[in-house]
Design a protein around this motif. Structure first.
Motif, short mmCIF file in Angstrom:
data_model
loop_
_atom_site.label_atom_id
_atom_site.label_comp_id
_atom_site.label_asym_id
_atom_site.label_seq_id
_atom_site.Cartn_x
_atom_site.Cartn_y
_atom_site.Cartn_z
N ARG A 189 1.32 8.41 0.40
CA ARG A 189 2.24 7.46 1.02
C ARG A 189 1.81 7.24 2.47
NH1 ARG A 189 6.45 5.48 -1.01
NH2 ARG A 189 7.63 5.50 0.90
N TYR A 190 2.01 6.00 2.94
CA TYR A 190 1.60 5.62 4.29
C TYR A 190 2.79 5.09 5.07
CZ TYR A 190 -2.93 5.92 2.03
OH TYR A 190 -4.01 6.36 1.33
N ASP A 191 2.58 4.84 6.37
CA ASP A 191 3.65 4.30 7.22
C ASP A 191 3.89 2.82 6.93
OD1 ASP A 191 3.96 6.75 8.46
OD2 ASP A 191 2.54 6.28 10.06
N LYS A 192 2.88 2.11 6.54
CA LYS A 192 3.00 0.67 6.30
C LYS A 192 3.47 0.40 4.87
CE LYS A 192 1.07 -0.36 10.25
NZ LYS A 192 1.90 -0.76 11.34
N THR A 193 4.41 -0.52 4.73
CA THR A 193 4.98 -0.85 3.42
C THR A 193 3.94 -1.42 2.48
OG1 THR A 193 7.10 -1.29 4.48
CG2 THR A 193 6.79 -2.16 2.27
N PHE A 194 3.12 -2.35 2.98
CA PHE A 194 2.11 -2.95 2.12
C PHE A 194 1.15 -1.90 1.58
CE2 PHE A 194 -2.12 -4.75 1.49
CZ PHE A 194 -1.83 -5.67 0.49
N SER A 195 0.77 -0.94 2.43
CA SER A 195 -0.15 0.12 1.99
C SER A 195 0.47 0.95 0.87
CB SER A 195 -0.51 1.02 3.16
OG SER A 195 -1.16 0.28 4.17
N ASN A 196 1.77 1.24 0.98
CA ASN A 196 2.45 2.01 -0.06
C ASN A 196 2.50 1.24 -1.37
OD1 ASN A 196 3.02 4.34 1.39
ND2 ASN A 196 4.87 3.44 2.27
N VAL A 197 2.81 -0.05 -1.28
CA VAL A 197 2.90 -0.88 -2.50
C VAL A 197 1.52 -0.97 -3.16
CG1 VAL A 197 3.31 -3.23 -3.34
CG2 VAL A 197 4.89 -2.19 -1.70
N ARG A 198 0.50 -1.20 -2.35
CA ARG A 198 -0.85 -1.31 -2.90
C ARG A 198 -1.30 0.01 -3.54
NH1 ARG A 198 -2.71 -4.65 -5.48
NH2 ARG A 198 -3.97 -3.20 -6.58
N ALA A 199 -1.00 1.15 -2.87
CA ALA A 199 -1.36 2.46 -3.41
C ALA A 199 -0.62 2.73 -4.73
CB ALA A 199 -1.06 3.55 -2.39
N GLN A 200 0.66 2.34 -4.80
CA GLN A 200 1.42 2.54 -6.03
C GLN A 200 0.87 1.67 -7.16
OE1 GLN A 200 5.64 1.69 -5.88
NE2 GLN A 200 6.01 2.94 -7.69
N TYR A 201 0.54 0.43 -6.87
CA TYR A 201 -0.05 -0.45 -7.88
C TYR A 201 -1.36 0.14 -8.42
CZ TYR A 201 3.07 -4.47 -7.15
OH TYR A 201 4.15 -5.31 -7.10
N ASN A 202 -2.17 0.66 -7.50
CA ASN A 202 -3.44 1.25 -7.91
C ASN A 202 -3.21 2.46 -8.82
OD1 ASN A 202 -5.78 3.27 -7.42
ND2 ASN A 202 -6.61 1.29 -6.79
N ALA A 203 -2.24 3.30 -8.47
CA ALA A 203 -1.92 4.47 -9.30
C ALA A 203 -1.38 4.04 -10.66
CB ALA A 203 -0.92 5.37 -8.58
N GLN A 204 -0.54 3.01 -10.67
CA GLN A 204 -0.02 2.50 -11.95
C GLN A 204 -1.16 2.00 -12.84
OE1 GLN A 204 2.65 -0.42 -10.33
NE2 GLN A 204 4.47 0.85 -10.70
N ASP A 205 -2.12 1.29 -12.23
CA ASP A 205 -3.25 0.77 -12.99
C ASP A 205 -4.09 1.90 -13.57
OD1 ASP A 205 -2.39 -1.77 -12.39
OD2 ASP A 205 -3.93 -2.16 -10.87
#
Length: 194
Positions: free
Chosen positions: A156-172
């Motif tokens: 998890r990161y401080d930036k919202t976009f980074s968190n969303v992108r990291a979660q999408y990547n993990a889901q994929d």
């Protein structure tokens, strides 16, 4: 020989070397016996065949997998699982006339990992649980049911976009694992039972 603490000591280097060589030979004999036993067990099992060779009926397993229709799965992650399965079963080529339908239900869970004293999590794990049914289209009979699970961690990161992108990547990544597991299970079933 030498005299130490009231005992006669022999040449310890020679006896240690002999002991090590006997242990080495013993381990080699045991390993050879285990390998021979495994070879006999496998040779007695006449049902062992390559996963993507020919099925028990003589048809190509690849052709049988191309005849599996993947039912739509709701959500972005469901679409990812479906797309991976479609590509895996058809190889990106034209689809064969479908004889089977694969129905999949996904359940997603996100677990917080590495929780700090403040209560903030520095990482999370996405878990995808899939239950599937392989249905024969001719008589609507369920041929196989099974489950597949995929897990992927992300920071998890401080930036919202980074968190969303990291979660999408993990889901994929978890979706790819689930799709691969389902494909392998269905191919093994079709190779041996259909």
């Amino acid at each position: 020989m030498s005299w130490r603490n009231g005992h006669i000591m022999g040449d310890t280097n020679v006896s240690d070397a002999r002991g090590r060589s006997f242990r080495k030979v013993g381990r080699t004999v045991v390993m050879l016996a285990l390998l021979a036993g495994a070879g006999l067990t496998l040779s007695a099992c006449g049902g062992v065949r390559p996963l993507y060779g020919t099925s028990a009926s003589g048809e190509s397993t690849k052709a049988m997998m191309a005849a599996v229709e993947i039912a739509p799965i709701p959500g972005r992650v469901g679409q990812r699982v479906r797309n991976e399965l479609i590509f895996d079963t058809t190889g990106g080529g034209t689809k064969a006339p479908s004889r089977y339908t694969l129905k999949i239900v996904l359940r997603e869970k996100v677990t917080k990992e590495m929780v700090l004293r403040s209560g903030d999590a520095t990482g999370e794990v996405v878990t995808l649980d899939a239950q599937y049914q392989l249905v024969n289209k001719a008589d609507n009979q369920v041929l196989k049911t099974g489950v597949a699970t995929g897990r992927a961690a992300y920071d998890r990161y401080d930036k919202t976009f980074s968190n969303v992108r990291a979660q999408y990547n993990a889901q994929d990544r978890a979706a790819d694992t689930v799709a691969d597991s389902i494909r392998t299970q269905v191919a093994a079933f079709l190779a041996t039972s259909a």
